[in-house]
Design a protein around this motif. Structure first.
Motif, PDB file in Angstrom:
ATOM      1  N   THR A 194       0.833  -1.202   0.000  1.00 21.68           N
ATOM      2  CA  THR A 194       0.000   0.000   0.000  1.00 21.68           C
ATOM      3  C   THR A 194       0.871   1.258   0.000  1.00 21.68           C
ATOM      4  O   THR A 194       2.047   1.216   0.398  1.00 21.68           O
ATOM      5  CB  THR A 194      -0.895   0.042   1.244  1.00 21.68           C
ATOM      6  OG1 THR A 194      -0.061   0.196   2.414  1.00 21.68           O
ATOM      7  CG2 THR A 194      -1.719  -1.231   1.366  1.00 21.68           C
ATOM      8  N   PRO A 195       0.307   2.386  -0.426  1.00 24.61           N
ATOM      9  CA  PRO A 195       1.056   3.648  -0.343  1.00 24.61           C
ATOM     10  C   PRO A 195       1.515   3.959   1.077  1.00 24.61           C
ATOM     11  O   PRO A 195       2.613   4.488   1.278  1.00 24.61           O
ATOM     12  CB  PRO A 195       0.041   4.682  -0.838  1.00 24.61           C
ATOM     13  CG  PRO A 195      -0.847   3.923  -1.763  1.00 24.61           C
ATOM     14  CD  PRO A 195      -0.975   2.561  -1.138  1.00 24.61           C
ATOM     15  N   GLU A 196       0.690   3.619   2.050  1.00 21.62           N
ATOM     16  CA  GLU A 196       1.049   3.892   3.443  1.00 21.62           C
ATOM     17  C   GLU A 196       2.319   3.140   3.839  1.00 21.62           C
ATOM     18  O   GLU A 196       3.174   3.675   4.560  1.00 21.62           O
ATOM     19  CB  GLU A 196      -0.108   3.506   4.365  1.00 21.62           C
ATOM     20  CG  GLU A 196      -1.341   4.397   4.236  1.00 21.62           C
ATOM     21  CD  GLU A 196      -2.133   4.168   2.957  1.00 21.62           C
ATOM     22  OE1 GLU A 196      -2.857   5.096   2.531  1.00 21.62           O
ATOM     23  OE2 GLU A 196      -2.024   3.058   2.370  1.00 21.62           O
ATOM     24  N   GLN A 197       2.462   1.910   3.368  1.00 23.16           N
ATOM     25  CA  GLN A 197       3.680   1.142   3.636  1.00 23.16           C
ATOM     26  C   GLN A 197       4.895   1.798   2.998  1.00 23.16           C
ATOM     27  O   GLN A 197       5.949   1.937   3.624  1.00 23.16           O
ATOM     28  CB  GLN A 197       3.540  -0.281   3.076  1.00 23.16           C
ATOM     29  CG  GLN A 197       2.738  -1.245   3.912  1.00 23.16           C
ATOM     30  CD  GLN A 197       2.649  -2.592   3.220  1.00 23.16           C
ATOM     31  OE1 GLN A 197       1.765  -2.816   2.393  1.00 23.16           O
ATOM     32  NE2 GLN A 197       3.568  -3.480   3.534  1.00 23.16           N
ATOM     33  N   LYS A 209       7.537  11.870  -2.918  1.00 27.48           N
ATOM     34  CA  LYS A 209       8.130  11.423  -4.185  1.00 27.48           C
ATOM     35  C   LYS A 209       9.448  10.691  -3.941  1.00 27.48           C
ATOM     36  O   LYS A 209       9.662   9.572  -4.421  1.00 27.48           O
ATOM     37  CB  LYS A 209       8.353  12.633  -5.102  1.00 27.48           C
ATOM     38  CG  LYS A 209       9.257  12.396  -6.329  1.00 27.48           C
ATOM     39  CD  LYS A 209       8.630  11.502  -7.363  1.00 27.48           C
ATOM     40  CE  LYS A 209       9.307  11.600  -8.728  1.00 27.48           C
ATOM     41  NZ  LYS A 209      10.725  11.222  -8.769  1.00 27.48           N
ATOM     42  N   ILE A 210      10.339  11.298  -3.189  1.00 23.13           N
ATOM     43  CA  ILE A 210      11.645  10.686  -2.972  1.00 23.13           C
ATOM     44  C   ILE A 210      11.537   9.452  -2.073  1.00 23.13           C
ATOM     45  O   ILE A 210      12.320   8.506  -2.200  1.00 23.13           O
ATOM     46  CB  ILE A 210      12.654  11.710  -2.400  1.00 23.13           C
ATOM     47  CG1 ILE A 210      14.085  11.146  -2.508  1.00 23.13           C
ATOM     48  CG2 ILE A 210      12.321  12.085  -0.981  1.00 23.13           C
ATOM     49  CD1 ILE A 210      15.149  12.158  -2.195  1.00 23.13           C
ATOM     50  N   THR A 211      10.536   9.422  -1.183  1.00 24.79           N
ATOM     51  CA  THR A 211      10.339   8.235  -0.350  1.00 24.79           C
ATOM     52  C   THR A 211       9.895   7.052  -1.203  1.00 24.79           C
ATOM     53  O   THR A 211      10.350   5.917  -0.998  1.00 24.79           O
ATOM     54  CB  THR A 211       9.308   8.510   0.754  1.00 24.79           C
ATOM     55  OG1 THR A 211       9.745   9.635   1.533  1.00 24.79           O
ATOM     56  CG2 THR A 211       9.160   7.315   1.678  1.00 24.79           C
ATOM     57  N   LEU A 343       0.090   6.656  -5.287  1.00 27.38           N
ATOM     58  CA  LEU A 343      -0.267   7.275  -4.010  1.00 27.38           C
ATOM     59  C   LEU A 343      -1.761   7.567  -3.915  1.00 27.38           C
ATOM     60  O   LEU A 343      -2.309   7.648  -2.812  1.00 27.38           O
ATOM     61  CB  LEU A 343       0.534   8.565  -3.806  1.00 27.38           C
ATOM     62  CG  LEU A 343       2.045   8.393  -3.607  1.00 27.38           C
ATOM     63  CD1 LEU A 343       2.722   9.747  -3.445  1.00 27.38           C
ATOM     64  CD2 LEU A 343       2.346   7.503  -2.402  1.00 27.38           C
ATOM     65  N   HIS A 344      -2.410   7.713  -5.069  1.00 33.39           N
ATOM     66  CA  HIS A 344      -3.860   7.943  -5.080  1.00 33.39           C
ATOM     67  C   HIS A 344      -4.640   6.653  -5.345  1.00 33.39           C
ATOM     68  O   HIS A 344      -5.817   6.696  -5.722  1.00 33.39           O
ATOM     69  CB  HIS A 344      -4.216   9.001  -6.128  1.00 33.39           C
ATOM     70  CG  HIS A 344      -3.827  10.396  -5.733  1.00 33.39           C
ATOM     71  ND1 HIS A 344      -2.586  10.933  -6.015  1.00 33.39           N
ATOM     72  CD2 HIS A 344      -4.500  11.356  -5.047  1.00 33.39           C
ATOM     73  CE1 HIS A 344      -2.515  12.163  -5.538  1.00 33.39           C
ATOM     74  NE2 HIS A 344      -3.658  12.446  -4.942  1.00 33.39           N
ATOM     75  N   HIS A 345      -3.960   5.519  -5.157  1.00 29.30           N
ATOM     76  CA  HIS A 345      -4.601   4.196  -5.242  1.00 29.30           C
ATOM     77  C   HIS A 345      -5.198   3.913  -6.620  1.00 29.30           C
ATOM     78  O   HIS A 345      -6.157   3.152  -6.743  1.00 29.30           O
ATOM     79  CB  HIS A 345      -5.687   4.056  -4.166  1.00 29.30           C
ATOM     80  CG  HIS A 345      -5.174   4.208  -2.763  1.00 29.30           C
ATOM     81  ND1 HIS A 345      -4.686   3.150  -2.029  1.00 29.30           N
ATOM     82  CD2 HIS A 345      -5.059   5.308  -1.968  1.00 29.30           C
ATOM     83  CE1 HIS A 345      -4.305   3.584  -0.835  1.00 29.30           C
ATOM     84  NE2 HIS A 345      -4.511   4.887  -0.775  1.00 29.30           N
ATOM     85  N   LYS A 346      -4.611   4.493  -7.659  1.00 28.92           N
ATOM     86  CA  LYS A 346      -5.100   4.256  -9.018  1.00 28.92           C
ATOM     87  C   LYS A 346      -4.372   3.095  -9.688  1.00 28.92           C
ATOM     88  O   LYS A 346      -4.912   2.462 -10.595  1.00 28.92           O
ATOM     89  CB  LYS A 346      -4.951   5.526  -9.861  1.00 28.92           C
ATOM     90  CG  LYS A 346      -5.816   6.687  -9.388  1.00 28.92           C
ATOM     91  CD  LYS A 346      -5.596   7.916 -10.262  1.00 28.92           C
ATOM     92  CE  LYS A 346      -6.447   9.085  -9.803  1.00 28.92           C
ATOM     93  NZ  LYS A 346      -6.208  10.302 -10.637  1.00 28.92           N
ATOM     94  N   ILE A 347      -3.125   2.858  -9.294  1.00 27.47           N
ATOM     95  CA  ILE A 347      -2.376   1.702  -9.775  1.00 27.47           C
ATOM     96  C   ILE A 347      -1.682   1.058  -8.584  1.00 27.47           C
ATOM     97  O   ILE A 347      -1.519   1.682  -7.526  1.00 27.47           O
ATOM     98  CB  ILE A 347      -1.323   2.070 -10.854  1.00 27.47           C
ATOM     99  CG1 ILE A 347      -0.257   3.015 -10.285  1.00 27.47           C
ATOM    100  CG2 ILE A 347      -1.990   2.660 -12.088  1.00 27.47           C
ATOM    101  CD1 ILE A 347       0.899   3.282 -11.254  1.00 27.47           C
ATOM    102  N   SER A 348      -1.250  -0.180  -8.761  1.00 23.38           N
ATOM    103  CA  SER A 348      -0.561  -0.894  -7.688  1.00 23.38           C
ATOM    104  C   SER A 348       0.935  -0.593  -7.716  1.00 23.38           C
ATOM    105  O   SER A 348       1.456  -0.001  -8.668  1.00 23.38           O
ATOM    106  CB  SER A 348      -0.776  -2.398  -7.846  1.00 23.38           C
ATOM    107  OG  SER A 348      -0.083  -2.872  -9.000  1.00 23.38           O
ATOM    108  N   TYR A 349       1.614  -1.034  -6.671  1.00 25.67           N
ATOM    109  CA  TYR A 349       3.070  -0.859  -6.617  1.00 25.67           C
ATOM    110  C   TYR A 349       3.746  -1.575  -7.786  1.00 25.67           C
ATOM    111  O   TYR A 349       4.641  -1.019  -8.434  1.00 25.67           O
ATOM    112  CB  TYR A 349       3.608  -1.393  -5.290  1.00 25.67           C
ATOM    113  CG  TYR A 349       5.116  -1.354  -5.191  1.00 25.67           C
ATOM    114  CD1 TYR A 349       5.774  -0.171  -4.900  1.00 25.67           C
ATOM    115  CD2 TYR A 349       5.879  -2.504  -5.408  1.00 25.67           C
ATOM    116  CE1 TYR A 349       7.160  -0.122  -4.826  1.00 25.67           C
ATOM    117  CE2 TYR A 349       7.262  -2.466  -5.329  1.00 25.67           C
ATOM    118  CZ  TYR A 349       7.900  -1.274  -5.040  1.00 25.67           C
ATOM    119  OH  TYR A 349       9.265  -1.230  -4.976  1.00 25.67           O
TER     120      TYR A 349
END
Length: 394
Positions: A194-197, A209-211, A343-349
């Motif tokens: 997830t983005p949170e992870q 962005k850099i994270t 980050l906006h949950h539109k695509i996966s990692y």
């Protein structure tokens, strides 16, 4: 008399830390800042900088609000507001903490005006190294790196020189990586990331962005390219390793009397250390320990980069090798948009990684980089990025 300085990207993570240091500086007088829209992050600093006169805000709506609230400042606005600020403050040093492709033109302008530059903007070197090298032939500017890894490498290169090490005997220039937020995730579990992870970095506090780029190691690929450009060494002589504690920032391996010697530079996990070093123009010392068994003494944990787990690290370097600066303009545009969608949950990692791999394998027929065409190339790259993400989303 204190030296005037302007800070570009003043409300970002690096920019605000630079302002924190400048509050107590006896050498510098802050006269100008640039930012995108979040002027509320600048307002707490206004009290401390009586010398601040110029504010560049690229977002026009935010600029109008700022002018109404703070009418005493000269405000530049629009997408070229940073350039207007540099032209106005043409005798000042420039601390470039802008994020993204927009950081290149300010760097080139500052070089053209013979201003010294503390460079945090990675893209200036990654997408514009050929332009910067050409400008450097006639410019009196000096570039001082801000990244902790490049500051550490600069110190190690100086140390090697003091030891009379012949450059031909240097085997490898090495930057370190933490491994990012996903370093302990199993490969089969990357489908559920997830983005949170991703935004929960194990050692550094940075912008989103850099994270994300740290999690994919795109950021480390950029730093390998930057090191090659900054220190004028072949790309294949620059490498990266993981140091989980982020205490060792760079290594230098060289031969001495037929034996391999390892130099290492370490410092606390704080960007204020390399920022202060850059502001001192290389005069501020950094703590170092050159013992070969530093890893054992400090119980640090090093590891080679697993290219299967971090494929984007190699995508980044290979794209630069194959397509040069223009290829990296396209690659960075895809990376930036893919991160935004993730980050906006539109695509996966994994779709983010897929977008970067697709870019590396499908780029072709790219134009030659010329400064007068830079904005057109950046726009074309942004259009290409939208096409790639639309394809990945299907």
């Amino acid at each position: 008399m204190r030296k005037p300085i302007i800070v570009l990207g003043a409300t970002g993570s690096i920019g605000t830390q630079c302002l924190d240091i400048l509050q107590f500086s006896l050498e510098y007088e802050l006269i100008g800042v640039s930012l995108n829209s979040r002027f509320e992050n600048l307002e707490p600093y206004l009290f401390y900088f009586d010398s601040l006169k110029y504010v560049a805000i690229s977002n026009k709506e935010a600029a109008e609000k700022f002018k109404k609230l703070h009418p005493s400042y000269v405000v530049f606005t629009g997408e070229d507001s940073s350039l207007a600020l540099i032209k106005e403050c043409n005798k000042a040093d420039v601390f470039n903490a802008l994020i993204g492709n927009c950081g290149l033109r300010p760097t080139l302008l500052a070089m053209r005006q013979n201003q010294d530059i503390m460079l945090s903007n990675k893209e200036s070197l990654v997408i514009g190294s050929s332009l910067i090298k050409e400008e450097a032939k006639t410019s009196k500017s000096h570039l001082y790196p801000v990244d902790s890894e490049h500051v550490a490498l600069a110190k190690l290169i100086k140390e090697a020189s003091e030891r009379h090490v012949d450059e031909k005997n240097i085997l490898k220039y090495i930057v370190t990586a933490s491994g990012g937020a996903l370093r302990d995730v199993k490969k089969e579990d990357l489908t559920q990331v997830t983005p949170e992870q991703v935004l929960h970095h194990p050692t550094w506090a940075m912008g989103s962005k850099i994270t994300c780029d740290s999690a994919t190691l795109v950021n480390k690929g950029y730093e390998v390219i930057e090191a090659s450009v900054l220190f004028d060494v072949p790309l294949d002589k620059v490498g990266a390793v993981i140091c989980r504690e982020s205490l060792v920032h760079a290594q230098l391996r060289y031969l001495e009397d037929g034996k391999e010697v390892l130099l290492q530079e370490y410092s606390p996990v704080s960007m204020k250390v390399p920022i202060a070093y850059a502001l001192s123009k290389g005069e501020l010392g950094m703590h170092k320990d050159n013992q070969e068994d530093l890893a054992n003494i400090q119980k640090l944990h090093f590891a080679d980069i697993d290219y299967d787990f971090y494929p984007a690290f190699m995508y980044t370097i290979k794209t630069f090798e194959k397509f040069g600066n223009v290829g990296m303009i396209y690659y960075n545009a895809v990376d930036t948009l893919a991160i935004d969608h993730f980050l906006h949950h539109k695509i996966s990692y994994l779709q983010l990684i897929e977008a970067l791999g697709y870019t590396y394998t499908h780029l072709h027929d790219l134009p030659v980089l010329r400064e007068e065409h830079l904005q057109d190339i950046i726009k074309a790259a942004e259009d290409y990025a939208r096409e790639v993400i639309a394809l990945i989303e299907q």
